[in-house]
Design an enzyme around this catalytic site. Structure first.
Site, PDB file in Angstrom:
ATOM      1  N   ALA A  82       5.744   4.009   1.514  1.00  0.00           N
ATOM      2  CA  ALA A  82       6.361   5.270   1.926  1.00  0.00           C
ATOM      3  C   ALA A  82       7.112   5.098   3.238  1.00  0.00           C
ATOM      4  CB  ALA A  82       5.293   6.350   2.070  1.00  0.00           C
ATOM      5  N   ALA A 127       0.835  -1.198   0.000  1.00  0.00           N
ATOM      6  CA  ALA A 127       0.000   0.000   0.000  1.00  0.00           C
ATOM      7  C   ALA A 127       0.874   1.254   0.000  1.00  0.00           C
ATOM      8  CB  ALA A 127      -0.913  -0.013   1.222  1.00  0.00           C
ATOM      9  N   ASP A 128       0.264   2.389  -0.352  1.00  0.00           N
ATOM     10  CA  ASP A 128       1.037   3.628  -0.497  1.00  0.00           C
ATOM     11  C   ASP A 128       1.765   4.017   0.784  1.00  0.00           C
ATOM     12  OD1 ASP A 128      -1.339   4.198   0.776  1.00  0.00           O
ATOM     13  OD2 ASP A 128      -1.838   5.945  -0.436  1.00  0.00           O
ATOM     14  N   ASN A 129       1.051   4.054   1.904  1.00  0.00           N
ATOM     15  CA  ASN A 129       1.707   4.467   3.146  1.00  0.00           C
ATOM     16  C   ASN A 129       2.708   3.438   3.639  1.00  0.00           C
ATOM     17  OD1 ASN A 129       0.595   7.112   3.921  1.00  0.00           O
ATOM     18  ND2 ASN A 129      -1.362   6.047   3.897  1.00  0.00           N
ATOM     19  N   ALA A 130       2.445   2.162   3.397  1.00  0.00           N
ATOM     20  CA  ALA A 130       3.385   1.123   3.806  1.00  0.00           C
ATOM     21  C   ALA A 130       4.694   1.255   3.027  1.00  0.00           C
ATOM     22  CB  ALA A 130       2.771  -0.255   3.595  1.00  0.00           C
TER      23      ALA A 130
END
Length: 294
Positions: free
Chosen positions: A40, A35-38
């Site tokens: 990042a 996922a995006d936040n993971a």
């Protein structure tokens, strides 16, 4: 449903027609990713429990590594599987982080640049001389799951200038992210030695100092900020066997600039201001909900 696979696991190769279209001459292996936040988070080196991440874009995220899925945040924080095998991360979200600053500039100083708007802000004392801002301009997510709450400026008087309001906006956004930090500390007993600041909040030295003072932690910025894309590349590197673990990969891929350290007297001032900030939601909730019905 497809087979579940770890984030660094290979799922196949790029189809020949796509490889030809993009001019790849060699096989391009595909990995699961995250996922995006993971992504990042690993791109920012959030691979241990002592380092947090404050990401300020349109929305804001305060994120921390978890080594167990047993933490019970009672729905006030998200708890997800990390891209690191057998790892997890907790996350709180401010719906209008950078969006609050954009709204403020576009509404009250449309002809100014952000640099002009925030210039001289360091001359104003922490707490903006008694002015508070809550960034609930589109509702809020953490820790108040409330679509009808709205933002407030509290404590306005004739001594306040646009510089005070600008500083109050930055402080309010940071206070909102601190709500997530406090939950992690109270529920999971976390203690952050360092917080990595990414996004718009990492581009202004005064705002970095506000973060250091509000979070009462050293604030580090990345030498090169590539966001989730770097994290995805790191997962591919681990999947290819170039590194044994994501942590080992982060040791090579992630580098930080000089840190910004908290100033003790500012920390003390912000502890008082934050204690007042936390009361604003309860004091304005019924008013905002009533206004939403009009």
């Amino acid at each position: 449903l497809p087979e579940l696979i770890v984030s660094s696991g290979m799922t196949g190769s790029l189809r020949s027609e796509l490889a030809n279209r993009f001019g790849f001459e060699k096989e391009v292996k595909i990995f699961a990713g995250g996922a995006d936040n993971a992504c990042a988070a690993i791109g920012a080196g959030i691979v241990d429990a002592e380092t947090g991440m404050a990401s300020i874009g349109t929305s804001g995220v305060f994120l921390a590594f978890e080594d167990s899925a047993e933490q019970d945040y009672q729905g006030k924080l998200h708890l997800f599987n990390h891209t690191i095998e057998n790892g997890y991360y907790s996350m709180g979200v401010t719906l209008a982080a950078g969006h609050s600053l954009n709204w403020f500039k576009d509404t009250f100083a449309p002809d100014s640049t952000f640099e002009e708007l925030l210039e001289g802000m360091d001359a104003i004392k922490p707490g903006a001389d008694g002015l508070l801002f809550t960034p609930y301009i589109v509702g809020e997510r953490t820790p108040h799951v409330d679509s009808r709450i709205r933002g407030s400026f509290i404590g306005m008087d004739t001594n306040h200038t646009i510089k005070h309001f600008g500083r109050a906006v930055l402080e309010g956004i940071t206070f909102s992210l601190k709500d997530s930090q406090v939950l992690m500390e109270q529920v999971a007993g976390k203690s952050f030695k360092r917080i990595v600041s990414v996004g718009g909040g990492a581009k202004n030295l005064d705002w970095l100092q506000i973060q250091a003072d509000v979070f009462d932690a050293e604030i580090a910025c990345l030498e090169v900020e590539q966001g989730p894309g770097l994290g995805a590349a790191m997962l591919a590197a681990v999947g290819l066997g170039w590194f044994p673990t994501v942590t080992a990969c982060a040791d090579v891929f992630v580098a930080y600039k000089d840190v910004v350290r908290p100033i003790p007297e500012n920390v003390a001032a912000y502890e008082k201001a934050y204690a007042l900030y936390t009361q604003v939601y309860g004091a304005t909730k019924e008013l905002c909900h009533a206004l939403a019905k009009e």
